[in-house]
Design an enzyme around this catalytic site. Structure first.
Site, mmCIF file in Angstrom:
data_model
loop_
_atom_site.group_PDB
_atom_site.id
_atom_site.type_symbol
_atom_site.label_atom_id
_atom_site.label_comp_id
_atom_site.label_asym_id
_atom_site.label_seq_id
_atom_site.Cartn_x
_atom_site.Cartn_y
_atom_site.Cartn_z
ATOM 1 N N SER A 70 -38.503 -3.154 27.291
ATOM 2 C CA SER A 70 -37.000 -2.823 27.837
ATOM 3 C C SER A 70 -36.960 -3.814 28.995
ATOM 4 O O SER A 70 -37.885 -4.736 29.361
ATOM 5 C CB SER A 70 -36.774 -1.141 28.013
ATOM 6 N N LEU A 71 -35.793 -3.464 29.530
ATOM 7 C CA LEU A 71 -35.490 -4.421 30.899
ATOM 8 C C LEU A 71 -35.722 -3.704 32.155
ATOM 9 O O LEU A 71 -35.365 -2.494 32.379
ATOM 10 C CB LEU A 71 -34.309 -5.201 30.685
ATOM 11 N N GLU B 115 -26.340 -13.425 29.886
ATOM 12 C CA GLU B 115 -25.709 -12.821 28.544
ATOM 13 C C GLU B 115 -25.113 -11.572 28.880
ATOM 14 O O GLU B 115 -25.621 -10.670 29.936
ATOM 15 C CB GLU B 115 -26.905 -12.493 27.647
ATOM 16 N N LYS C 231 -24.747 -7.628 28.698
ATOM 17 C CA LYS C 231 -25.592 -6.590 28.070
ATOM 18 C C LYS C 231 -24.770 -5.726 27.112
ATOM 19 O O LYS C 231 -24.037 -4.584 27.692
ATOM 20 C CB LYS C 231 -26.126 -6.138 29.344
ATOM 21 N N ASP D 170 -23.730 -2.718 24.939
ATOM 22 C CA ASP D 170 -24.168 -1.443 25.098
ATOM 23 C C ASP D 170 -24.205 -0.792 23.517
ATOM 24 O O ASP D 170 -23.205 -0.176 23.140
ATOM 25 C CB ASP D 170 -23.072 -0.409 25.784
ATOM 26 N N GLU E 146 -28.481 -6.559 19.176
ATOM 27 C CA GLU E 146 -28.020 -5.243 19.466
ATOM 28 C C GLU E 146 -26.701 -4.903 18.482
ATOM 29 O O GLU E 146 -25.765 -5.553 18.267
ATOM 30 C CB GLU E 146 -27.330 -5.388 20.679
ATOM 31 N N TYR F 143 -29.839 -11.768 20.093
ATOM 32 C CA TYR F 143 -30.172 -12.643 21.397
ATOM 33 C C TYR F 143 -31.493 -13.160 21.516
ATOM 34 O O TYR F 143 -32.068 -13.796 22.558
ATOM 35 C CB TYR F 143 -29.956 -11.712 22.561
ATOM 36 N N LYS G 181 -26.668 -4.113 36.108
ATOM 37 C CA LYS G 181 -25.886 -2.843 35.632
ATOM 38 C C LYS G 181 -24.446 -2.991 36.461
ATOM 39 O O LYS G 181 -24.488 -3.287 37.450
ATOM 40 C CB LYS G 181 -26.496 -1.841 35.540
ATOM 41 N N CYS H 259 -3.642 33.450 19.794
ATOM 42 C CA CYS H 259 -3.139 32.207 20.022
ATOM 43 C C CYS H 259 -2.296 32.133 21.154
ATOM 44 O O CYS H 259 -1.188 32.979 21.267
ATOM 45 C CB CYS H 259 -2.344 31.970 18.650
ATOM 46 N N CYS I 58 1.497 31.564 19.204
ATOM 47 C CA CYS I 58 2.188 32.565 18.371
ATOM 48 C C CYS I 58 1.643 34.188 18.608
ATOM 49 O O CYS I 58 2.159 34.955 17.814
ATOM 50 C CB CYS I 58 2.082 32.180 16.800
ATOM 51 N N CYS J 270 -6.153 29.245 15.104
ATOM 52 C CA CYS J 270 -5.021 30.145 14.767
ATOM 53 C C CYS J 270 -4.879 29.887 13.357
ATOM 54 O O CYS J 270 -4.612 28.801 12.865
ATOM 55 C CB CYS J 270 -4.009 29.754 15.590
ATOM 56 N N CYS K 175 2.878 29.029 12.901
ATOM 57 C CA CYS K 175 2.748 29.140 14.762
ATOM 58 C C CYS K 175 3.235 27.785 15.063
ATOM 59 O O CYS K 175 3.399 26.789 14.507
ATOM 60 C CB CYS K 175 1.192 28.916 14.917
HETATM 61 S S1 IVH Z 1 -33.099 -8.770 25.975
HETATM 62 C C1 IVH Z 1 -37.641 -7.994 26.694
HETATM 63 N N1 IVH Z 1 -30.532 -9.184 25.863
HETATM 64 O O1 IVH Z 1 -30.670 -3.664 26.624
HETATM 65 C C2 IVH Z 1 -36.112 -7.998 26.658
HETATM 66 N N2 IVH Z 1 -31.214 -7.072 25.920
HETATM 67 O O2 IVH Z 1 -32.482 -2.207 28.591
HETATM 68 C C3 IVH Z 1 -35.410 -7.575 25.320
HETATM 69 N N3 IVH Z 1 -29.343 -5.556 25.492
HETATM 70 O O3 IVH Z 1 -33.465 -2.798 24.567
HETATM 71 C C4 IVH Z 1 -34.262 -7.381 25.614
HETATM 72 N N4 IVH Z 1 -27.773 -6.827 25.496
HETATM 73 O O4 IVH Z 1 -31.048 -2.875 23.712
HETATM 74 C C5 IVH Z 1 -31.520 -8.116 25.880
HETATM 75 N N5 IVH Z 1 -28.494 -9.739 25.817
HETATM 76 C C6 IVH Z 1 -29.284 -8.911 25.843
HETATM 77 C C7 IVH Z 1 -29.025 -7.443 25.647
HETATM 78 C C8 IVH Z 1 -30.048 -6.726 25.698
HETATM 79 C C9 IVH Z 1 -28.092 -5.489 25.243
HETATM 80 C C10 IVH Z 1 -30.304 -3.951 25.426
HETATM 81 C C11 IVH Z 1 -31.188 -4.059 24.410
HETATM 82 C C12 IVH Z 1 -32.595 -3.674 25.229
HETATM 83 C C13 IVH Z 1 -31.928 -3.118 26.444
HETATM 84 C C14 IVH Z 1 -32.852 -3.197 27.567
#
Ligand code: IVH
Length: 666
Positions: A83-84, A114, A116, A118, A171, A223, A311, A405, A408, A423, A428
């Site tokens: 993760s990041l 880039e 991020k 969701d 993603e 990505y 974020k 209700c 009615c 109801c 009604c």
């Molecule tokens: S790079 C090792 N690039 O964010 C890094 N992640 O909090 C791999 N995500 O698990 C992630 N947009 O689900 C990367 N442009 C982007 C992203 C991205 C969304 C998500 C992804 C990751 C999470 C990490």
């Protein structure tokens, strides 16, 4: 057709479909019409049905026909999906940047910025350019094999433009519009709503039945490229353009940035752009551009040191619940609503939030007077995220759902297997008004000028008791209503008149039959072509349709059996409301008449009885000479006599000549 010819044509079709699919779903610039595209797909499916042995792994049919699974297989990630690290302020981003300067020993670090997205991280394995497997992130080391569901995402290439073997990561997300449509449909169908696009995407990807996933509007941005055998990129920026060349969808807002100031500026721009984007983003990601520097920076145990997620602040706010009221919906569902002290959230004033049902109130332990965190995403109804219990001062009151209700005053019930109280009184007032509003709404009959307040006015003035009455409204009657000017009255009558020409699927949807959303309405209209045929359809025929399950079938039968419905349909028919679907799907209308028995009576206008018999029998149906309870349909022409009476007595479905033509024309 010979197999050789079919093999060649199939290869051609796969190529063509993949190409047009790319123009449409990746470049967003179609070169042929939807109908032309559908025809190509149809041809491919038909050929594959004839020669199942010619179906290949990269056939576009994988996008629509996958077999349901009982569970997902486990996939071990070759390279862990980390993760990041997060940054929540300018200071934290600056600290990240300074660390890089120090570790890399350089003054100016080039970063790729880039959005991020969701959604959910997925890993996609390609062998020799072919998509072979896709998996969820799982715990980062092991994920679930969701290949079939991923195949339903049209922008995911099943074959790359280069026979490369690699793992691609990206993603999966649900665009806002698709999410809102999905939730609208689910609401109509009495299903629980998804809280946000991310949950909806997650739920869709974890569907065991790919046919369900195929109905969900999922999309994909990629990505990163892991383990690739071609040395064509030595930076993230080059990888992104390589991914684009391979046929993937890469986000268009990615940007090459030099230095911290540019990074901060990118963050600000994206934050401003955020509400207007067609998908949700929850921040931006900064990645060191050069792969050599990435390597030098290395990893901690959970995240790379060369990347950070900065974020955005959440679209959340804090306010107080003044009261909890209940609303009675079109299908009688009683929903509790939190009446809030107004607050400003992502650009709009919020006064109410849905509490969905009693279970959720209990689960979140919501009381009247509570201070709560409210969340709003896009145009979705705001939601209560949680109660700030530490703010309780003792004056808060628990809320209990009413047992009668509010509209009615009849008793309310909880049906087995349902979360909502209902109801059950179809007369009604609240339900009737909601049904009128729904009938007139966009996507339904689209009668502009007929909104909430006018629907209530018309009902309370006793001008409209059901939707059938709308079409007999006169200018004089409207003139008697408060706040109704001459111009608005003329406009309303005009849009009522126009709505009569709507295609059948809109009417079916507008009738507000439980569980029948826009999608099911389209399907039913396409199959049956005419309303009377739908009304007369047997349960078996309904459930034989793809996507129509027992719940919808029973609800349809229940609806069309009601006296109230018959009265409304008669009024609509008399008013000249269109009961036909112009472009019904001929392929699908071709119903199998095997096992169905018919009796013909009276004089038909367009064919002789003998011709009618031949056509019915040609479809496998039987034509009998006398009416008994074993007969499914009586076809009544002009001057039908005793057979018609007997059929009516026995409750047999009576079809006119037009209905028969429609049935056979398929
Ligand atoms: S790079 C090792 N690039 O964010 C890094 N992640 O909090 C791999 N995500 O698990 C992630 N947009 O689900 C990367 N442009 C982007 C992203 C991205 C969304 C998500 C992804 C990751 C999470 C990490």
């Amino acid at each position: 057709m010979e197999k050789e010819v079919a093999t060649r044509r199939l290869a051609e079709l796969r190529e063509l479909i993949a190409e047009h699919n790319y123009y449409y779903h990746v470049l967003d610039a179609p070169r042929i019409s939807d109908t032309q595209f559908d025809l190509l797909m149809k041809e491919l499916l038909e050929l594959e049905a004839l020669f199942p042995e010619l179906v290949t792994d990269d056939s576009p049919s994988r996008r629509i026909v996958g077999a349901p699974l009982t569970s997902f297989a486990e996939v071990q990630h070759v390279v862990p999906m980390l993760s990041l690290e997060n940054a929540f302020s300018e200071g934290e981003l600056a600290a990240f940047y300074r660390r890089l300067q120090k570790n890399l020993g350089i003054e100016r670090v080039t970063l790729v910025g880039e959005p991020k997205i969701d959604g959910l991280a997925v890993s996609l394995y390609y062998e020799e350019g072919k998509f072979v497997r896709g998996a969820t992130r799982g715990d980062g080391y092991r994920g679930e094999d969701i290949t079939d569901n991923l195949c339903t995402i049209w922008s995911l290439p099943l074959r790359l433009r280069d026979r490369i073997t690699a793992e691609v990561r990206g993603e999966v997300y649900m665009p806002r519009q698709g999410f809102e449509r999905l939730n609208r449909e689910r609401e109509q169908e009495g299903l629980s709503l998804f809280a946000n696009p991310r949950n909806a995407a997650a739920g869709s990807l974890r569907q065991l039945d790919p046919a369900v996933a195929a109905q969900r509007p999922l999309d994909l941005f990629v990505y990163s490229l892991v383990n690739f055998n071609s040395a064509r990129g030595n930076s993230q920026w080059e990888i992104l353009s390589l991914l684009k060349e391979l046929g993937f969808k890469v986000n268009e807002h990615v940007s090459l940035l030099t230095g911290l100031a540019e990074a901060l500026n990118f963050y600000k721009n994206m934050n401003e752009m955020r509400p207007a984007l067609p998908y949700e983003i929850d921040g931006v990601v900064f990645k060191v551009n050069e792969l050599a520097y990435q390597q030098k920076a290395g990893f901690t145990s959970r995240a790379p040191r060369w990347a950070v997620a900065y974020k955005f602040t959440a679209e959340e706010g804090i306010t107080r619940i003044r009261d909890i009221t209940v609303n009675v919906g079109r299908t009688g569902a009683i929903t509790p609503l939190a009446e809030l002290e107004p607050l400003l959230l992502s650009g709009s004033v919020i006064k109410r939030a849905s509490l969905h049902n009693e279970g959720i109130i209990r689960e979140k332990d919501v009381m009247i007077g509570d201070t709560v965190v409210v969340h709003k995403a896009g145009e979705v109804i705001p939601e209560i995220v949680r109660v700030l219990k530490e703010e309780r001062r003792g004056g808060e009151r628990p809320f209990t759902m009413p047992d009668h209700c509010p509209s009615c005053r009849k008793e309310v019930y909880r049906l087995p297997g349902e979360a909502a109280l209902r109801c059950l009184n179809p007369a009604c007032p609240a339900q009737v008004v909601e049904r009128i509003i729904h009938f007139a709404s966009r996507g339904a009959m689209d009668i502009s000028g007929l909104g909430e307040s006018l629907a209530a006015q018309l009902y309370h003035a006793r001008l409209v008791n059901d939707v059938g009455d709308l079409y007999t409204l006169t200018a004089e009657e409207l003139a008697g209503l408060e706040r109704m000017g001459e111009k608005s009255a003329t406009n309303l009558l005009g849009s009522l008149e126009r709505s009569k020409k709507n295609p059948l699927h809109r009417l079916i949807y507008a009738l507000g039959i439980r569980f029948v959303g826009e999608r099911a309405a389209r399907l039913l209209a396409a199959h049956f072509g005419r309303l009377p045929l739908l009304a007369a359809a047997a349960y078996e025929e309904l459930v034989a349709l793809k996507e129509i399950g027992p719940q919808i079938a029973l609800s349809l039968q229940d609806f069309f059996r009601q006296e109230e419905t018959k009265k409304i349909l008669l009024k609509l028919e008399r008013a000249g409301v269109n009961f036909q679907e112009e472009q019904h799907d001929r392929g699908r209308l071709r119903m199998d008449l095997a096992g169905k028995s018919f009796v013909l009576t009276g004089t038909l206008q367009h064919f002789t009885r003998e011709q009618a018999r031949e056509m019915i029998e040609g479809r496998g149906g039987k034509v009998l000479s006398s009416v008994s309870k074993n007969v499914d349909y009586l076809i009544a022409g002009e001057k039908a006599g005793s057979k018609l009476e007997k059929a009516l007595d026995l409750g047999i479905t009576v079809l006119g000549e037009e209905d028969l033509t429609a049935l056979l024309d398929g």
